[in-house]
Write a protein that holds these residues in place. Structure first.
Motif, PDB file in Angstrom:
ATOM      1  N   LEU A 119     -78.907  -6.142  18.439  1.00  0.00           N
ATOM      2  CA  LEU A 119     -77.489  -6.073  18.771  1.00  0.00           C
ATOM      3  C   LEU A 119     -76.774  -7.377  18.440  1.00  0.00           C
ATOM      4  CD1 LEU A 119     -77.584  -4.185  22.203  1.00  0.00           C
ATOM      5  CD2 LEU A 119     -76.759  -3.302  20.017  1.00  0.00           C
ATOM      6  N   LYS A 120     -77.403  -8.506  18.786  1.00  0.00           N
ATOM      7  CA  LYS A 120     -76.780  -9.796  18.502  1.00  0.00           C
ATOM      8  C   LYS A 120     -76.603 -10.016  17.009  1.00  0.00           C
ATOM      9  CE  LYS A 120     -79.756 -12.054  21.100  1.00  0.00           C
ATOM     10  NZ  LYS A 120     -80.477 -13.132  21.798  1.00  0.00           N
ATOM     11  N   ALA A 121     -77.618  -9.671  16.240  1.00  0.00           N
ATOM     12  CA  ALA A 121     -77.523  -9.833  14.792  1.00  0.00           C
ATOM     13  C   ALA A 121     -76.422  -8.957  14.214  1.00  0.00           C
ATOM     14  CB  ALA A 121     -78.868  -9.496  14.146  1.00  0.00           C
ATOM     15  N   ALA A 122     -76.266  -7.745  14.749  1.00  0.00           N
ATOM     16  CA  ALA A 122     -75.236  -6.838  14.251  1.00  0.00           C
ATOM     17  C   ALA A 122     -73.842  -7.281  14.668  1.00  0.00           C
ATOM     18  CB  ALA A 122     -75.509  -5.420  14.748  1.00  0.00           C
ATOM     19  N   VAL A 123     -73.728  -7.908  15.845  1.00  0.00           N
ATOM     20  CA  VAL A 123     -72.428  -8.376  16.307  1.00  0.00           C
ATOM     21  C   VAL A 123     -71.821  -9.364  15.310  1.00  0.00           C
ATOM     22  CG1 VAL A 123     -71.337  -9.872  18.032  1.00  0.00           C
ATOM     23  CG2 VAL A 123     -72.679  -7.916  18.763  1.00  0.00           C
ATOM     24  N   LEU A 124     -72.660 -10.170  14.689  1.00  0.00           N
ATOM     25  CA  LEU A 124     -72.154 -11.099  13.676  1.00  0.00           C
ATOM     26  C   LEU A 124     -71.437 -10.351  12.562  1.00  0.00           C
ATOM     27  CD1 LEU A 124     -75.150 -13.570  13.333  1.00  0.00           C
ATOM     28  CD2 LEU A 124     -72.938 -14.029  14.363  1.00  0.00           C
ATOM     29  N   ALA A 125     -72.023  -9.238  12.129  1.00  0.00           N
ATOM     30  CA  ALA A 125     -71.388  -8.440  11.088  1.00  0.00           C
ATOM     31  C   ALA A 125     -70.070  -7.851  11.580  1.00  0.00           C
ATOM     32  CB  ALA A 125     -72.334  -7.326  10.637  1.00  0.00           C
ATOM     33  N   VAL A 126     -70.026  -7.439  12.845  1.00  0.00           N
ATOM     34  CA  VAL A 126     -68.795  -6.883  13.405  1.00  0.00           C
ATOM     35  C   VAL A 126     -67.692  -7.932  13.433  1.00  0.00           C
ATOM     36  CG1 VAL A 126     -67.755  -5.901  15.490  1.00  0.00           C
ATOM     37  CG2 VAL A 126     -70.026  -5.160  14.763  1.00  0.00           C
ATOM     38  N   VAL A 127     -68.029  -9.158  13.830  1.00  0.00           N
ATOM     39  CA  VAL A 127     -67.039 -10.226  13.875  1.00  0.00           C
ATOM     40  C   VAL A 127     -66.546 -10.561  12.471  1.00  0.00           C
ATOM     41  CG1 VAL A 127     -66.619 -12.617  14.536  1.00  0.00           C
ATOM     42  CG2 VAL A 127     -67.996 -11.159  16.010  1.00  0.00           C
ATOM     43  N   LEU A 128     -67.462 -10.612  11.502  1.00  0.00           N
ATOM     44  CA  LEU A 128     -67.050 -10.879  10.121  1.00  0.00           C
ATOM     45  C   LEU A 128     -66.135  -9.772   9.604  1.00  0.00           C
ATOM     46  CD1 LEU A 128     -70.322 -12.244   8.482  1.00  0.00           C
ATOM     47  CD2 LEU A 128     -68.179 -13.484   8.843  1.00  0.00           C
ATOM     48  N   GLN A 129     -66.419  -8.533   9.981  1.00  0.00           N
ATOM     49  CA  GLN A 129     -65.544  -7.437   9.572  1.00  0.00           C
ATOM     50  C   GLN A 129     -64.145  -7.624  10.148  1.00  0.00           C
ATOM     51  OE1 GLN A 129     -66.067  -3.489  11.308  1.00  0.00           O
ATOM     52  NE2 GLN A 129     -66.087  -2.605   9.258  1.00  0.00           N
ATOM     53  N   ALA A 130     -64.060  -8.126  11.378  1.00  0.00           N
ATOM     54  CA  ALA A 130     -62.756  -8.399  11.979  1.00  0.00           C
ATOM     55  C   ALA A 130     -62.014  -9.472  11.194  1.00  0.00           C
ATOM     56  CB  ALA A 130     -62.927  -8.827  13.437  1.00  0.00           C
ATOM     57  N   VAL A 131     -62.747 -10.502  10.723  1.00  0.00           N
ATOM     58  CA  VAL A 131     -62.129 -11.544   9.907  1.00  0.00           C
ATOM     59  C   VAL A 131     -61.503 -10.938   8.660  1.00  0.00           C
ATOM     60  CG1 VAL A 131     -62.546 -13.615   8.533  1.00  0.00           C
ATOM     61  CG2 VAL A 131     -63.663 -13.356  10.755  1.00  0.00           C
ATOM     62  N   PHE A 132     -62.236 -10.084   7.972  1.00  0.00           N
ATOM     63  CA  PHE A 132     -61.732  -9.488   6.734  1.00  0.00           C
ATOM     64  C   PHE A 132     -60.563  -8.546   7.001  1.00  0.00           C
ATOM     65  CE2 PHE A 132     -65.849 -10.863   5.064  1.00  0.00           C
ATOM     66  CZ  PHE A 132     -65.464 -11.356   3.817  1.00  0.00           C
ATOM     67  N   ARG A 133     -60.659  -7.753   8.056  1.00  0.00           N
ATOM     68  CA  ARG A 133     -59.581  -6.810   8.347  1.00  0.00           C
ATOM     69  C   ARG A 133     -58.273  -7.531   8.659  1.00  0.00           C
ATOM     70  NH1 ARG A 133     -62.257  -2.154  12.264  1.00  0.00           N
ATOM     71  NH2 ARG A 133     -63.148  -0.856  10.610  1.00  0.00           N
ATOM     72  N   ILE A 134     -58.353  -8.518   9.546  1.00  0.00           N
ATOM     73  CA  ILE A 134     -57.138  -9.247   9.924  1.00  0.00           C
ATOM     74  C   ILE A 134     -56.663 -10.120   8.768  1.00  0.00           C
ATOM     75  CG2 ILE A 134     -56.156 -10.907  11.549  1.00  0.00           C
ATOM     76  CD1 ILE A 134     -58.182  -9.942  13.596  1.00  0.00           C
ATOM     77  N   GLY A 135     -57.605 -10.784   8.093  1.00  0.00           N
ATOM     78  CA  GLY A 135     -57.235 -11.653   6.982  1.00  0.00           C
ATOM     79  C   GLY A 135     -56.536 -10.916   5.866  1.00  0.00           C
ATOM     80  N   ARG A 136     -56.995  -9.709   5.554  1.00  0.00           N
ATOM     81  CA  ARG A 136     -56.380  -8.925   4.482  1.00  0.00           C
ATOM     82  C   ARG A 136     -54.925  -8.586   4.817  1.00  0.00           C
ATOM     83  NH1 ARG A 136     -60.274  -5.423   3.969  1.00  0.00           N
ATOM     84  NH2 ARG A 136     -59.385  -3.895   5.404  1.00  0.00           N
ATOM     85  N   ARG A 137     -54.635  -8.451   6.104  1.00  0.00           N
ATOM     86  CA  ARG A 137     -53.288  -8.066   6.516  1.00  0.00           C
ATOM     87  C   ARG A 137     -52.346  -9.264   6.625  1.00  0.00           C
ATOM     88  NH1 ARG A 137     -54.293  -6.184  11.408  1.00  0.00           N
ATOM     89  NH2 ARG A 137     -53.217  -7.779  12.606  1.00  0.00           N
ATOM     90  N   VAL A 138     -52.828 -10.411   7.075  1.00  0.00           N
ATOM     91  CA  VAL A 138     -51.910 -11.506   7.406  1.00  0.00           C
ATOM     92  C   VAL A 138     -51.956 -12.670   6.426  1.00  0.00           C
ATOM     93  CG1 VAL A 138     -52.088 -10.905   9.836  1.00  0.00           C
ATOM     94  CG2 VAL A 138     -53.520 -12.717   8.944  1.00  0.00           C
ATOM     95  N   LEU A 139     -53.024 -12.837   5.666  1.00  0.00           N
ATOM     96  CA  LEU A 139     -53.107 -13.971   4.742  1.00  0.00           C
ATOM     97  C   LEU A 139     -52.534 -13.565   3.388  1.00  0.00           C
ATOM     98  CD1 LEU A 139     -56.628 -15.427   5.624  1.00  0.00           C
ATOM     99  CD2 LEU A 139     -54.397 -15.925   6.644  1.00  0.00           C
ATOM    100  N   ASN A 140     -51.221 -13.417   3.355  1.00  0.00           N
ATOM    101  CA  ASN A 140     -50.547 -12.915   2.162  1.00  0.00           C
ATOM    102  C   ASN A 140     -49.829 -14.011   1.381  1.00  0.00           C
ATOM    103  OD1 ASN A 140     -48.629 -13.426   4.062  1.00  0.00           O
ATOM    104  ND2 ASN A 140     -47.848 -11.332   4.170  1.00  0.00           N
TER     105      ASN A 140
END
Length: 433
Positions: A119-140
């Motif tokens: 679970l801990k190892a997978a959480v890292l992937a979840v957090v990175l996915q959040a970075v990409f999702r938010i970054g794609r929307r706001v880092l324009n």
């Protein structure tokens, strides 16, 4: 579009349905509300929904929870906001409480440890996915990208506190966009409620917020762990801009390094628990407080103290969200079209990308490496990983989870479940410890 008349009983049933489906963090929860309230029920227009969401993003605290309170208030007044917000958080509060008790009772067994490694190892992937999702929307553009980069560097390598990062980013965003006088005049001319109403709501909200802390102060004293929990997470409720991911790096550092309520590994376990339950991700603070009170809640029974400590953390985290909405909702029209506030929000959301990336960085160091060496000097504060302490199983599980999220586009819950199962199978095969 005028707000339709919605029967209170029907609204309660719909909000219970929203609560039962509120998995997937803020993005998933907001998507569920949009699908049910805008597309299916047509209780609120697209523009009104987005306006409410933008307002909630300006506030500290969990924006998805605040959005439920806000829309519930729009539909059915104060009781609607209370029911919507209460139901939104209730399943998660109960789930985290049950899982925390289970974790405290059996969390040190080899099988459970193996499951939580996955679970801990997978959480890292979840957090990175959040970075990409938010970054794609706001880092324009170059400006928000620079803010995000500086926020990451400042928090990861120079130990800048999250509130300071948010303040600097918000000021930079506000100053970078010059508001037009006509826009400001229109916003300033919006109808506002009487000051007496606002003062009454503020007084009542603050009383409800801090009443449990007054009880703790009278019966257990200023130095009890309950006071530490109540004051710390009350502070978080005021400065936690950008959602749970953004503030968790600061919570983790203080809870682990300053208070010693739990270890870094247990913090990761708590985040994994919060990811698998319905409700706001910020409910991880309930697990953090549960573990802290379990070990320092004397003279109470440890488990009783843990339950009280966990629920206290949730109380001081979520009560302010109701207060912000009931106090500020009548002023929302004054925010419509205000470009300076939009600029401040753009700066904060850009910084949030960098802070979330720092959260992933912090977790990766503690999941993949068993040992680290502290580097300090010239203002730098950084834990350098010792490469020889790399855990190849944890690294492989994280990469497996990243493939599931980014390549095969599996949902978050299937990825967490598969990672936990893979870790358990590796443990049974003698590969993982």
């Amino acid at each position: 579009m005028e707000m339709p008349e919605v029967r209170f009983g029907e609204a309660v049933r719909v909000w219970a349905r929203v609560a039962a489906l509120s998995f997937g963090g803020p993005a998933g929860q907001i998507a569920v509300m949009h699908r049910i309230l805008v597309d299916e029920k047509k209780w609120i227009s697209e523009n009104r929904f987005l306006h409410a969401l933008n307002y909630c993003m300006l506030l500290p605290g969990p924006e998805a929870h605040q959005l439920s309170v806000y829309i519930g208030w729009l539909l059915n007044g104060t009781r609607g906001g209370l029911v919507a917000g209460g139901l939104f958080m209730l399943p998660g509060v109960l789930a985290i409480l049950a899982l925390s008790i289970l974790y405290a009772l059996v969390g040190n067994t080899d099988v459970v440890s193996a499951i939580f490694l996955g679970l801990k190892a997978a959480v890292l992937a979840v957090v990175l996915q959040a970075v990409f999702r938010i970054g794609r929307r706001v880092l324009n553009g170059a400006f928000p990208a620079a803010i995000a980069a500086l926020a990451f560097i400042g928090s990861a390598f120079f130990g800048l506190a999250f509130p300071l990062v948010v303040l600097i980013a918000g000021l930079a965003g506000a100053l970078a966009i010059r508001p037009e006088p006509a826009v400001l005049a229109a916003a300033d001319g919006a109808r506002r409620p009487a000051p007496s109403r606002s003062l009454g709501i503020l007084a009542l909200g603050l009383t409800i917020w801090f009443l449990p802390l007054l009880v703790v102060l009278l019966f257990l004293g200023r130095d009890h762990v309950f006071m530490e929990i109540g004051l710390f997470f009350s502070q978080m409720a005021v400065v936690s801009f950008g959602g749970a991911y953004a503030v968790l790096s600061y919570v983790a550092q203080v809870a682990v390094d300053s208070y010693g309520w739990l270890t870094a590994g247990e913090m990761l376990d708590g985040l994994a628990l919060a990811e698998t339950t319905p409700g706001p991700l910020i409910l991880v603070v309930q697990f953090v407080a549960f573990m802290g009170a379990l070990r320092g809640g004397g003279p109470l029974d440890p488990m009783v103290a843990a339950v009280i400590g966990g629920l206290l953390a949730s109380w001081v985290t979520f009560v302010p969200s109701f207060l912000w909405i009931f106090l500020g909702a009548p002023y929302v029209e004054a925010l419509r079209g205000n470009r300076m506030l939009s600029g401040a929000l753009a700066g904060v959301t850009a910084a949030v990308v960098g802070v979330i990336l720092n959260l992933a960085f912090w977790f990766a160091l503690r999941t993949w490496f068993a040992e680290r060496r502290s580097l300090q000097g010239y203002g730098i504060e950084f834990d350098m990983p010792i490469l020889s302490s790399l855990d190849p199983v944890a690294l492989a599980l994280s990469l497996f989870a990243m493939m599931g999220l980014f390549l095969t586009r599996l949902g978050m819950l299937p990825v967490l479940g598969l990672a936990a199962l893979a870790s358990l199978l590796l443990h049974m095969a003698g590969v993982a410890g």
